[in-house]
Write an enzyme that holds these catalytic residues in place. Sequence first.
Site, mmCIF file in Angstrom:
data_model
loop_
_atom_site.group_PDB
_atom_site.id
_atom_site.type_symbol
_atom_site.label_atom_id
_atom_site.label_comp_id
_atom_site.label_asym_id
_atom_site.label_seq_id
_atom_site.Cartn_x
_atom_site.Cartn_y
_atom_site.Cartn_z
ATOM 1 N N ASN A 133 -4.472 -60.021 16.097
ATOM 2 C CA ASN A 133 -5.191 -58.924 15.725
ATOM 3 C C ASN A 133 -5.640 -57.859 16.790
ATOM 4 O O ASN A 133 -6.028 -56.728 16.914
ATOM 5 C CB ASN A 133 -6.309 -59.635 15.152
ATOM 6 C CG ASN A 133 -7.724 -58.791 15.024
ATOM 7 O OD1 ASN A 133 -7.986 -58.015 14.074
ATOM 8 N ND2 ASN A 133 -8.672 -58.959 16.084
ATOM 9 N N TYR A 148 -0.060 -45.219 21.754
ATOM 10 C CA TYR A 148 -0.659 -46.145 20.691
ATOM 11 C C TYR A 148 0.095 -46.080 19.495
ATOM 12 O O TYR A 148 0.235 -47.242 18.894
ATOM 13 C CB TYR A 148 -2.131 -45.551 20.464
ATOM 14 C CG TYR A 148 -2.716 -46.159 19.307
ATOM 15 C CD1 TYR A 148 -3.195 -47.606 19.602
ATOM 16 C CD2 TYR A 148 -3.332 -45.559 18.099
ATOM 17 C CE1 TYR A 148 -3.833 -48.208 18.663
ATOM 18 C CE2 TYR A 148 -3.806 -46.421 16.955
ATOM 19 C CZ TYR A 148 -4.279 -47.460 17.449
ATOM 20 O OH TYR A 148 -4.793 -48.120 16.273
ATOM 21 N N LYS A 177 2.009 -49.313 17.646
ATOM 22 C CA LYS A 177 1.768 -49.625 16.122
ATOM 23 C C LYS A 177 2.877 -49.613 15.500
ATOM 24 O O LYS A 177 3.094 -50.480 14.500
ATOM 25 C CB LYS A 177 0.677 -48.708 15.500
ATOM 26 C CG LYS A 177 -0.813 -48.707 16.254
ATOM 27 C CD LYS A 177 -1.500 -50.022 15.962
ATOM 28 C CE LYS A 177 -1.241 -51.052 17.025
ATOM 29 N NZ LYS A 177 -2.219 -52.311 17.051
#
Length: 336
Positions: free
Chosen positions: A132, A213, A217
């Site tokens: 997470n 980023y 992801k």
Amino acid sequence: MFKLNTPSAGPDTIMGVTYSQFFPPAPTLTEVNVPRQDRRVFIVSGGASGVGLELCRFLYHAGGKVYIAGRSAQNAQVAITRIKAEKLDVPQDGAPGELAFLQVALDDLSTVKSAAERFTAAETRLDVLFNNAGVSNPPKGSLSPQGHELTMATNCLGPYLLTQLLLPMLQQTARAASPGSVRVVWTASVAVEFAQTPDGTFANPALVPQRDYEKSKVGNWFLAAALAKQSLDILSVVQNPGNLKTQIVRHFSSIVPLMAAPLLYHAKYGAYTELWAGLSDDLTLENNGSYVVPWGRLHPAPRADMAGPVKELLENDSGVAADFRDFCDAATVKYR
């Protein structure tokens, strides 16, 4: 073997799917109806705040033993005290579980093996690993202790190494558990919908914080698929938790959270997404490598240029996603 929800997505479909991630349907698995998790063991990285904290709350009050994995023992203890002291709005059928701290700094690969060893010395099972924790848009040029671009190190390399080190225990647990109940949940973002098409330079830093980023992801989906290919008895999925009011935006200009506020939800909604990805009976091993969107449902139409590399990895163990898996493996092998 694999049942990826990957229809061809044209521009109109993509716009509709993206819109539904900003304005999702109601969650179907929450603290109200989560099944009892007695005798099950979970790790939640980044569990001391934000989405991770809410997820730890749900799992603890459902009877699970939850390890809050992170760098700060003080922050974890504050979270543990807070969770244990709270009064629930929803009555529980049984007693709460246990909360514990597992110290690890995912951006520092040298800390990961000792964390995994401490966990495996203390436990005999691991039911779900929630990868997470993450970082978004740190200052340009930020590097990990090993010299990797910080976002890629924190969001991909550290979670990949931790997962590989814990994989034997996950597999051991899966041999005696219901098929598909032992899982690894990776974390993506709606940023995947806006990322550039991955190519042969995918693992190279863009040196533009938002681009890096986005790469990390997309990379988490690739790693979810890689684990699905590697271990057929572990259900490995990636999820976009949603657009949330959390510390993930702490490196942005102060104006960004203010402008985005009307589109941001309480962190517990992100935990609903992760809860569904980690516990829902609607997911089976046929969904291995799939993409989950808010607040708990399979992505109805992933972008073809993202789903294609995932499918190529799953079916042929080749292509951009497989190359990224190999990059992560090479970057972490000396720390196992």
